[in-house]
Structures are given as C-alpha cells and as structure tokens.
Design an enzyme around this catalytic site. Sequence first.
Site, PDB file in Angstrom:
ATOM      1  N   GLU A 189       9.935   1.340  10.346  1.00  0.00           N
ATOM      2  CA  GLU A 189      10.933   2.362  10.001  1.00  0.00           C
ATOM      3  C   GLU A 189      10.234   3.699  10.161  1.00  0.00           C
ATOM      4  O   GLU A 189       9.430   4.081   9.315  1.00  0.00           O
ATOM      5  CB  GLU A 189      11.420   2.172   8.556  1.00  0.00           C
ATOM      6  CG  GLU A 189      12.139   0.860   8.301  1.00  0.00           C
ATOM      7  CD  GLU A 189      13.537   0.828   8.904  1.00  0.00           C
ATOM      8  OE1 GLU A 189      14.045   1.884   9.322  1.00  0.00           O
ATOM      9  OE2 GLU A 189      14.110  -0.266   8.970  1.00  0.00           O
ATOM     10  N   LYS A 214       0.860  -1.188   0.000  1.00  0.00           N
ATOM     11  CA  LYS A 214       0.000   0.000   0.000  1.00  0.00           C
ATOM     12  C   LYS A 214       0.892   1.232   0.000  1.00  0.00           C
ATOM     13  O   LYS A 214       1.389   1.664   1.029  1.00  0.00           O
ATOM     14  CB  LYS A 214      -0.921   0.024   1.226  1.00  0.00           C
ATOM     15  CG  LYS A 214      -2.044   1.026   1.042  1.00  0.00           C
ATOM     16  CD  LYS A 214      -2.466   1.743   2.305  1.00  0.00           C
ATOM     17  CE  LYS A 214      -1.568   2.853   2.720  1.00  0.00           C
ATOM     18  NZ  LYS A 214      -1.399   3.973   1.779  1.00  0.00           N
ATOM     19  N   GLU A 262      10.294  16.728  13.522  1.00  0.00           N
ATOM     20  CA  GLU A 262      10.895  16.585  12.195  1.00  0.00           C
ATOM     21  C   GLU A 262      10.505  17.788  11.347  1.00  0.00           C
ATOM     22  O   GLU A 262       9.312  18.067  11.192  1.00  0.00           O
ATOM     23  CB  GLU A 262      10.306  15.348  11.503  1.00  0.00           C
ATOM     24  CG  GLU A 262      11.014  14.071  11.763  1.00  0.00           C
ATOM     25  CD  GLU A 262      10.463  12.949  10.866  1.00  0.00           C
ATOM     26  OE1 GLU A 262       9.274  12.624  10.984  1.00  0.00           O
ATOM     27  OE2 GLU A 262      11.246  12.414  10.068  1.00  0.00           O
ATOM     28  N   CYS A 304      13.885  10.901   6.141  1.00  0.00           N
ATOM     29  CA  CYS A 304      13.877  10.547   7.565  1.00  0.00           C
ATOM     30  C   CYS A 304      15.271  10.692   8.172  1.00  0.00           C
ATOM     31  O   CYS A 304      15.422  10.924   9.361  1.00  0.00           O
ATOM     32  CB  CYS A 304      13.373   9.125   7.738  1.00  0.00           C
ATOM     33  SG  CYS A 304      14.277   7.963   6.713  1.00  0.00           S
TER      34      CYS A 304
HETATM   35  P1  NAD Z   1       2.683   8.767   7.318  1.00  0.00           P
HETATM   36  O1  NAD Z   1       2.932   8.037   8.574  1.00  0.00           O
HETATM   37  O2  NAD Z   1       1.672   9.852   7.334  1.00  0.00           O
HETATM   38  O3  NAD Z   1       2.232   7.761   6.161  1.00  0.00           O
HETATM   39  C1  NAD Z   1       2.994   6.626   5.822  1.00  0.00           C
HETATM   40  C2  NAD Z   1       2.094   5.602   5.172  1.00  0.00           C
HETATM   41  O4  NAD Z   1       1.144   5.161   6.131  1.00  0.00           O
HETATM   42  C3  NAD Z   1       1.304   6.115   3.976  1.00  0.00           C
HETATM   43  O5  NAD Z   1       1.204   5.094   3.021  1.00  0.00           O
HETATM   44  C4  NAD Z   1      -0.066   6.391   4.585  1.00  0.00           C
HETATM   45  O6  NAD Z   1      -1.113   6.335   3.646  1.00  0.00           O
HETATM   46  C5  NAD Z   1      -0.165   5.261   5.573  1.00  0.00           C
HETATM   47  N1  NAD Z   1      -1.125   5.469   6.660  1.00  0.00           N
HETATM   48  C6  NAD Z   1      -1.568   6.618   7.200  1.00  0.00           C
HETATM   49  N2  NAD Z   1      -2.435   6.357   8.188  1.00  0.00           N
HETATM   50  C7  NAD Z   1      -2.544   5.016   8.279  1.00  0.00           C
HETATM   51  C8  NAD Z   1      -3.283   4.132   9.114  1.00  0.00           C
HETATM   52  N3  NAD Z   1      -4.105   4.574  10.073  1.00  0.00           N
HETATM   53  N4  NAD Z   1      -3.145   2.803   8.913  1.00  0.00           N
HETATM   54  C9  NAD Z   1      -2.322   2.339   7.956  1.00  0.00           C
HETATM   55  N5  NAD Z   1      -1.603   3.119   7.145  1.00  0.00           N
HETATM   56  C10 NAD Z   1      -1.703   4.450   7.311  1.00  0.00           C
HETATM   57  O7  NAD Z   1       4.104   9.293   6.820  1.00  0.00           O
HETATM   58  P2  NAD Z   1       4.444  10.141   5.531  1.00  0.00           P
HETATM   59  O8  NAD Z   1       4.050  11.548   5.778  1.00  0.00           O
HETATM   60  O9  NAD Z   1       3.947   9.458   4.312  1.00  0.00           O
HETATM   61  O10 NAD Z   1       6.035  10.007   5.503  1.00  0.00           O
HETATM   62  C11 NAD Z   1       6.863  10.791   6.266  1.00  0.00           C
HETATM   63  C12 NAD Z   1       7.294  10.085   7.527  1.00  0.00           C
HETATM   64  O11 NAD Z   1       7.915   8.844   7.192  1.00  0.00           O
HETATM   65  C13 NAD Z   1       8.334  10.852   8.309  1.00  0.00           C
HETATM   66  O12 NAD Z   1       8.061  10.759   9.671  1.00  0.00           O
HETATM   67  C14 NAD Z   1       9.633  10.136   7.968  1.00  0.00           C
HETATM   68  O13 NAD Z   1      10.661  10.292   8.902  1.00  0.00           O
HETATM   69  C15 NAD Z   1       9.165   8.727   7.866  1.00  0.00           C
HETATM   70  N6  NAD Z   1      10.100   7.929   7.079  1.00  0.00           N
HETATM   71  C16 NAD Z   1      10.874   7.023   7.729  1.00  0.00           C
HETATM   72  C17 NAD Z   1      11.806   6.280   7.022  1.00  0.00           C
HETATM   73  C18 NAD Z   1      12.675   5.274   7.717  1.00  0.00           C
HETATM   74  O14 NAD Z   1      13.245   4.440   7.022  1.00  0.00           O
HETATM   75  N7  NAD Z   1      12.798   5.300   9.023  1.00  0.00           N
HETATM   76  C19 NAD Z   1      11.929   6.450   5.647  1.00  0.00           C
HETATM   77  C20 NAD Z   1      11.118   7.380   5.008  1.00  0.00           C
HETATM   78  C21 NAD Z   1      10.191   8.113   5.739  1.00  0.00           C
END
Ligand code: NAD
Length: 487
Positions: free
Chosen positions: A260, A184, A391, A294
């Site tokens: 992650e 997803k 962040e 991230c």
């Molecule tokens: P997000 O948590 O808003 O969304 C991530 C994913 O989760 C998306 O696909 C979103 O649709 C899905 N999602 C949202 N709500 C959900 C729920 N209730 N149930 C299941 N899935 C759900 O994050 P974002 O804004 O897309 O990405 C940015 C964040 O990701 C930052 O915090 C960044 O640090 C982190 N990130 C971490 C890494 C790592 O490897 N540690 C890598 C890239 C990004």
Amino acid sequence: MTFQAKISGYADPALHAEGLYIGGAWHAGGGIPVADPSTGGRLAEVADASVADAIRAVDAADAAAAGWRATPARTRSEILRRWFELMTAHAEELAVLISLENGKALPDARGEVAYAAEFFRWYAEEATRIPGEFRRTPSGSHTILVDHEPIGIAVLITPWNFPAAMATRKIGPALAAGCTVVLKPASETPLTAYAMARLGAEAGVPAGVVNVLTTTKPGPVTNAMLSDPRVRKLSFTGSTGIGRTLLAEASKTVVSCSMELGGNAPFIVFDDADLEAALDGAMIAKMRNAGEACTAANRFYVQEGIHDAFVAGLTGRMAALRIGPGAAPQTQCGPMITRKAVEKIDRLVSDAVAAGARATTGGKPLSGDGFFYPPTVLVDVPVDAAIAREEIFGPVAPVYRFRTDDEAIRLANDTEYGLAAYVYSRDLKRALQAGKRLEAGMLGINRGLMSDPAAPFGGVKQSGLGREGGVTGILEFMEPKYYAVDY
Ligand code: NAD
C-alpha cells in the site's frame, strides 16, 4: 515534562509501553526518542530492536504458528471481537495518544480509532467465512477442490500517519486467516502500536501470535526477517520508494508482498457539481489528518465555470481552520509529523509560487515551536510544477483550471500513482464515465472519503499491489491449495 505526567488526565498510563513485545513478554530498552510534533519536545523513548531481536520475534511467531493455525475460526473471531470491544472502550485514551505522538487533531484521532477498531470487528466476522471451491473440470476428468490455508508468518510494516488503523488493517485479516505476525510500526509513532498490543493481550491473543518491535535500523531488521525461510508474507504500507526497495529484497526469497504505497489523488469538480457538496468533500479529502493521508486530494482540477466560486469557498474554509496542538480540544489542524515534512511542503509551495502560482491563504511555514504549516490554497499553478507530481502530505490545496472532460482526465492520469481519485458532478452518468477512465484503485463519487473496512483499499500503477479490507483482504494472508480428486 515526562510522558507519564503529560498523559495523566488525558490517557490511561496502563496503556503505556516502551519495550519490545516479543512472545507475549515486554523487553525493556531505549534508544528511540519519540517527539511531540506539537512542541518539538520529547514525549517518550522506546526500545531499539536489533537484527537478533527481530529473529527472536520470528522465533516467537513460529512457536505460536501451529497452535494459532489450529485454533478454530470461531475462537480467532471472538478474540478479534474482544480486541475491537477493548479498543472501543479505550477509544478516548487511544485518540489522545495518537494526537500526542502524531500531532493530528483530536477529532481526526477519534475518527481513526473508530476506523481502526472496525477492522477487528470486520475480520472477526470474515474469519468464520473463509471461502473454498468445489467444481468439476470442464473435461469431466476429476473434481477440483480448493482450500485456503494461512500463508505463514507475516511481517507487517506500517507508517506514522495512521498509527492505529494501518496496524489493525493488517493484523485483523492476518489473525483471521490464521497467521502469526511481527509488526514493525514507524518509529515516529510507536506508542499507539504498543498500547494496542497491550489491549490485544487483554483480549486473549496468545503469546507470540502478535509481536511488535521498533527499530532505527528498519532496512537490516526487515531484510533479516525476509531472508528467514519461515517468513512467507510482507505486508507494507508506506512510501513508493521504500516499497520498491522492499519488493527487490523480497524477490530474493520470493516472499508474497502486499504493498500500500503513495498517492497523488486528483479531485475533479465539473461545472455541474453541487458547489457546497464539492467544498465539503474537498475539505475532508484534503484536510483529514491535516493532509497527511495517502488518499489526500493532491491536485484540484476545477472546470472554468465553477473555478472562481470554488476557490473563494475553499479559501474561506481553509483560512477559518483553527491551528494548534493535536491534543488541544479546539484544534482543527495540527502540526506536521516532523520539521523535515514542513521543509518539504515549503519547498513544493515555494517552487510553485516561483513558477507563477499565488497563495489565496497561507503559503509560509509558521514560526515557533512545533512543526506547523498553515492551511494553504494555491491558484494559477502550472500543471507541470513539482507539486503536481509529488505527494504534498500537508494542508496545501493546489487548484488547476480545466475546460473539457477529456483535459481533466488526461491531467488526472498524468502521474505514476493510482491510489484514489475524486469526482464531483450532479450528473451521475458523467461522473461514473469519468471514474471508468481514471487510473485509480478507489473512486470517490460526490464523496470526499472512501475508506471503509468493508471495501477493498488499494491502488494501481505505482501506488501498490493487492488490496486491504473488504472480502478479499483476508485472502492476502492465505494461499489457495488445490486438490485434484477422483472419487
Ligand atoms: P516510509 O516509506 O518512509 O515508512 C513506512 C515504514 O517503512 C515505516 O515503518 C519505516 O520505518 C519503514 N521503513 C523505512 N525504510 C525501510 C526499509 N529500508 N526497510 C523496511 N522498512 C523501512 O513512509 P512514511 O513516511 O512513514 O509514510 C508516508 C507514506 O506512506 C506516504 O507515501 C503515504 O502515501 C504512504 N501511505 C500509504 C497508504 C496506503 O494505504 N496506500 C496509507 C498510509 C500511508
């Protein structure tokens, strides 16, 4: 302008898909507009999966599971290798697609495609080297045999900031391990995931082994899959807040989780650092993806003897970056993903300025179309400002002055996060000693970039659980099975 018209001349329309990919078939539909962050306009519209669609995807993954599990590792490996080669052959089209839907500058998008494809090459190699154990118990009572088996159907959830690499970093090890998956991707950047699914099918991934769906209802859709007893793994990359919610949800069926999550990386520059090297590293650690990473340096701690020269150098480099649409060839800093992201950055910067910080360049969102925030350097930032805790996820570099090594380490560790940290010093012993005391899963020592498919990627504290990539990444998708044997 339609998406097809927009990408003609840039990208290959054969890679374009907007429907759900379930069981090797495309299911048309609409409902999720995909925005172009460079203009604020609409790029495309993709299908919006329901809970029933998600269960159909689990059905497809289940139907393919036994066959994929029984497929020899060499065959799985060769399919992944072909997928790597196809991504490499289509690298430019994929890079343009990423730039269009994510907004990142083309050089960043090209870097991402190469990095993303490399996970398929790496796991094509690891698929044939899955380890086991054979040993005697200390008492001599019997022999311990340990086999690693595919864990089962894996749900993979990825963010928008690396639409290709976050998917391959999960699909690569999952397929190498013998698991089937439902991916997803984030709704902001679905086109890259669908394009890669097309390439996967061309590479020979059997129907149902990889299923991809987009949805505006990620909570209910994910919860339905997690409560299906056939799903045994959740691999999530995203924010710490959503990660916590999913851990709670997964606990109901005790699904294995790899997480992650967010970061708040410190970037420490000691007095004895090579200034030019530290500035080069700072630009990479801060500005890859315009700060939407991230691992992005979120807090620059610079020792007092080098502080002013570092600020002057960083200000000059940040001010010189060319801002523009992601896919435009001259662009070095593209837009943020959404207007909301710009508003968050603006709030953090305004709050820091109100508390006494000063911008040496940038400091205000750009007006006009698209979601642009300019490269910004902040000095005299109070160490307890919100910008030091949250962040930023944007092109803003807050610089803090410190006196002693102990002070730098204490400030750097004063966060719930523990993903990445950077240290610059000509004295390797001093840098490694600092590294030992820093609470982070990954350390950049005189380097602004640590990501590599052959290395374990992940964080400590509230930055996550488990590691992706490296030799252990494949084990996140396997269960050890122990045989107690007498013979
Ligand atoms: P997000 O948590 O808003 O969304 C991530 C994913 O989760 C998306 O696909 C979103 O649709 C899905 N999602 C949202 N709500 C959900 C729920 N209730 N149930 C299941 N899935 C759900 O994050 P974002 O804004 O897309 O990405 C940015 C964040 O990701 C930052 O915090 C960044 O640090 C982190 N990130 C971490 C890494 C790592 O490897 N540690 C890598 C890239 C990004």
